[in-house]
Enzyme design. Structure first.
Site, PDB file in Angstrom:
ATOM      1  N   LYS A   1     -20.449 -17.941  -1.652  1.00  0.00           N
ATOM      2  CA  LYS A   1     -21.831 -17.976  -1.507  1.00  0.00           C
ATOM      3  C   LYS A   1     -22.566 -16.973  -2.424  1.00  0.00           C
ATOM      4  O   LYS A   1     -22.015 -16.011  -3.022  1.00  0.00           O
ATOM      5  CB  LYS A   1     -22.181 -17.394  -0.398  1.00  0.00           C
ATOM      6  CG  LYS A   1     -22.030 -18.141   0.822  1.00  0.00           C
ATOM      7  CD  LYS A   1     -22.325 -17.433   2.448  1.00  0.00           C
ATOM      8  CE  LYS A   1     -22.342 -18.438   3.384  1.00  0.00           C
ATOM      9  NZ  LYS A   1     -22.383 -17.529   4.796  1.00  0.00           N
TER      10      LYS A   1
ATOM     11  N   GLY B   1     -13.594  -4.279  -0.145  1.00  0.00           N
ATOM     12  CA  GLY B   1     -14.945  -3.526  -0.117  1.00  0.00           C
ATOM     13  C   GLY B   1     -15.416  -2.708  -1.196  1.00  0.00           C
ATOM     14  O   GLY B   1     -16.475  -2.593  -1.687  1.00  0.00           O
TER      15      GLY B   1
ATOM     16  N   ARG C   1       0.845  -1.105  -0.017  1.00  0.00           N
ATOM     17  CA  ARG C   1      -0.001   0.030  -0.280  1.00  0.00           C
ATOM     18  C   ARG C   1       0.964   1.327   0.009  1.00  0.00           C
ATOM     19  O   ARG C   1       0.420   2.221  -0.599  1.00  0.00           O
ATOM     20  CB  ARG C   1      -1.139  -0.178   1.257  1.00  0.00           C
ATOM     21  CG  ARG C   1      -2.067  -1.116   1.029  1.00  0.00           C
ATOM     22  CD  ARG C   1      -2.863  -1.164   2.118  1.00  0.00           C
ATOM     23  NE  ARG C   1      -4.121  -1.960   1.735  1.00  0.00           N
ATOM     24  CZ  ARG C   1      -4.975  -2.426   2.877  1.00  0.00           C
ATOM     25  NH1 ARG C   1      -4.695  -2.200   4.075  1.00  0.00           N
ATOM     26  NH2 ARG C   1      -6.152  -2.968   2.292  1.00  0.00           N
TER      27      ARG C   1
ATOM     28  N   GLY D   1     -11.361  -9.080  -2.601  1.00  0.00           N
ATOM     29  CA  GLY D   1     -10.854 -10.178  -1.432  1.00  0.00           C
ATOM     30  C   GLY D   1      -9.966 -11.227  -1.888  1.00  0.00           C
ATOM     31  O   GLY D   1      -8.990 -11.131  -2.558  1.00  0.00           O
TER      32      GLY D   1
HETATM   33  P1  AMP Z   1     -16.011 -15.128  -1.080  1.00  0.00           P
HETATM   34  O1  AMP Z   1     -15.497 -14.522   0.282  1.00  0.00           O
HETATM   35  O2  AMP Z   1     -17.363 -15.192  -1.044  1.00  0.00           O
HETATM   36  O3  AMP Z   1     -15.309 -14.496  -2.113  1.00  0.00           O
HETATM   37  O4  AMP Z   1     -15.594 -16.825  -0.769  1.00  0.00           O
HETATM   38  C1  AMP Z   1     -14.160 -17.160  -1.107  1.00  0.00           C
HETATM   39  C2  AMP Z   1     -14.050 -18.505  -0.119  1.00  0.00           C
HETATM   40  O5  AMP Z   1     -14.874 -19.418  -0.962  1.00  0.00           O
HETATM   41  C3  AMP Z   1     -12.797 -18.997  -0.204  1.00  0.00           C
HETATM   42  O6  AMP Z   1     -12.301 -19.027   1.137  1.00  0.00           O
HETATM   43  C4  AMP Z   1     -12.835 -20.440  -0.789  1.00  0.00           C
HETATM   44  O7  AMP Z   1     -12.109 -21.600   0.152  1.00  0.00           O
HETATM   45  C5  AMP Z   1     -14.361 -20.710  -0.659  1.00  0.00           C
HETATM   46  N1  AMP Z   1     -14.830 -21.610  -1.510  1.00  0.00           N
HETATM   47  C6  AMP Z   1     -14.387 -21.737  -2.956  1.00  0.00           C
HETATM   48  N2  AMP Z   1     -14.863 -22.656  -3.496  1.00  0.00           N
HETATM   49  C7  AMP Z   1     -15.718 -23.543  -2.695  1.00  0.00           C
HETATM   50  C8  AMP Z   1     -16.270 -24.709  -2.549  1.00  0.00           C
HETATM   51  N3  AMP Z   1     -16.561 -25.572  -3.366  1.00  0.00           N
HETATM   52  N4  AMP Z   1     -16.820 -25.190  -1.064  1.00  0.00           N
HETATM   53  C9  AMP Z   1     -16.534 -24.341  -0.355  1.00  0.00           C
HETATM   54  N5  AMP Z   1     -15.994 -23.369  -0.199  1.00  0.00           N
HETATM   55  C10 AMP Z   1     -15.389 -22.621  -1.340  1.00  0.00           C
END
Ligand code: AMP
Length: 418
Positions: free
Chosen positions: A218, A397, A56, A374
């Site tokens: 998610k 964010g 940064r 992220g």
């Molecule tokens: P996000 O913060 O929503 O971008 O999610 C990132 C997280 O999604 C990471 O920590 C990954 O380990 C998790 N992730 C990716 N693919 C899968 C999966 N098939 N099952 C469970 N977690 C997952």
């Protein structure tokens, strides 16, 4: 006044912004001027209070150097962590040596960011000199967006420069409110300008075909992004844990894979909307299944819609990665947000690494690629793709809110001439 009111109630964040009259540091000559620069020096420190990642600080360097080379001086303000009042471990004095080393100038330090202590150090600044103010968040007025506090900050510079993309989605005193005291003497720093241009290249002026790759865990955390980008992209690649909500909603068997049952209807709605808008959705056809959420689990490639009970999909499979590769290689503009598997575990990182290679290859062939938000940024750095894509965003964010179509208060504050 009206602007202040709208900012306070957060209304501006729902208005789409356009790059029309984007004023950057290149529109100003800083000779004999004091630049009050909001930087994001919220860097990680180890137990000896040494900087462990200076990305940064490096990112803000070009903006500071431009001011100094013009014959101006720089007053740097930042937050560090989330202190509760004045807490020694959150003092920005710990990073003065690192900033001095990177900028190439011995940086002075003001033990407060407002009041006599700050004003005296700033008054004594000569051309080519730099001062770093103490942590803004030692004052609760900073995050409260207090107008009086912002006015005090505004006394410390002739021109206000915002170069902190990481906090541009917050209507804090130093990121947003302070701008109203500078009339037209305010602009974006080089880093913030680059972030805005990159988002613009993807969401508004991107060369077609435009492809968004969305992974992560998610549907619920990505739904607003999906809804916003359906109007902008030609292809939407969906991967990671989100996959299984879509597959189950279409009648597939997903075993123990991660799934948001209450979002199945939403998943079908997204597929319907995409069809209506002529957006091609690409979902995995096969996955790497595991019999436990564990790096040492037994694994095998299997069809995405026929995962046996006791097994869960933790990474994209080989056929899927071939399909995704072809889509990415045909694209002229690429956005990547979210990993394609549980990349934190070595045995399930292949999908994320492979899509990174595909994006790097497309970029080499002339595509514009933006990685933002992220975990995909962490993955890009971890696997060494940082310099093989067009741009890696510095704001988690802030990038996510931009992709959701929101206008960031820190950006509006610069564009608004009082
Ligand atoms: P996000 O913060 O929503 O971008 O999610 C990132 C997280 O999604 C990471 O920590 C990954 O380990 C998790 N992730 C990716 N693919 C899968 C999966 N098939 N099952 C469970 N977690 C997952």
């Amino acid at each position: 006044m009206l602007f202040r009111f709208f900012t306070e109630i957060g209304l501006f964040s729902f208005i789409e912004y356009q790059i029309t009259t984007m004023k950057t540091i290149n529109d100003f000559n800083f000779e004999n001027k004091k630049a009050l620069i909001r930087v994001d020096f919220n860097v990680p420190l180890n137990e000896n209070l040494e900087v462990t990642d200076d990305t940064r600080i490096q990112a803000a360097k070009p903006t500071i150097i431009k001011v100094l080379e013009d014959g101006g001086s720089a007053v740097l303000m930042s937050h560090l962590g989330r202190p509760k009042g004045v807490q020694e471990e959150f003092s920005l004095k710990h990073i003065v040596d690192k900033v001095s080393e990177i900028i190439g100038v011995q940086v002075k330090f003001a033990p407060n960011c407002v009041g006599r202590e700050a004003e005296d150090v700033v008054a004594g600044l000569n051309q080519g000199e730099v001062v770093l103010l103490e942590n803004l968040r030692y004052h609760t007025e900073e995050t409260a967006g207090d107008v009086g506090f912002a006015e005090q900050l505004s006394k410390l510079g002739d021109i206000y420069v915002n170069d902190a993309f990481g906090t541009a989605h917050r209507a804090h005193a130093s990121t947003t409110v302070v701008a109203q005291f500078f009339s037209d003497k305010k602009c974006f720093g080089g880093l913030l300008a680059k972030e805005i241009e990159s988002i613009d290249k993807v969401l508004r002026s991107g060369e077609k075909p435009i492809t968004a790759i969305l992974g992560g865990s998610k549907v619920s955390s990505k739904i607003t992004i999906i809804e916003n980008i359906l109007d902008k992209v030609d292809h939407l690649i969906i991967g990671g844990g989100m996959t299984y909500t879509f597959i189950k909603a279409q009648g597939g068997k997903i075993g123990n894979s991660i799934c948001e049952d209450d979002k199945q209807e939403l998943a079908l709605e997204i597929l319907r909307k995409a069809k209506e808008k002529g957006v091609q959705i690409h979902l995995p056809v096969d996955v790497i299944g595991a019999d436990d959420f564990n790096n040492n689990a037994n694994t095998k490639a299997m069809s995405v819609d026929a995962i046996p009970d006791g097994w869960e999909g933790l990474d994209a499979g080989p056929e899927t990665l071939k399909n995704f590769h072809n889509v990415v290689l045909d694209s002229k503009t690429i956005l990547w947000n979210g990993p394609l598997g549980v990349f934190e575990m070595e045995n399930f990182a292949n999908g994320t690494i492979t899509i990174g290679h595909s994006i790097a290859e497309a970029t080499q062939n002339g595509a514009f690629s933006l990685v933002g938000g992220g975990d995909s940024v962490a993955a890009v750095k971890q696997f060494g793709f940082g310099d093989k894509v067009s741009y890696v965003s510095t704001g988690g964010g802030a990038m996510l809110e931009s992709l959701e179509g929101k206008t960031l208060p820190g950006i509006i504050a610069i564009e608004q001439i009082n």
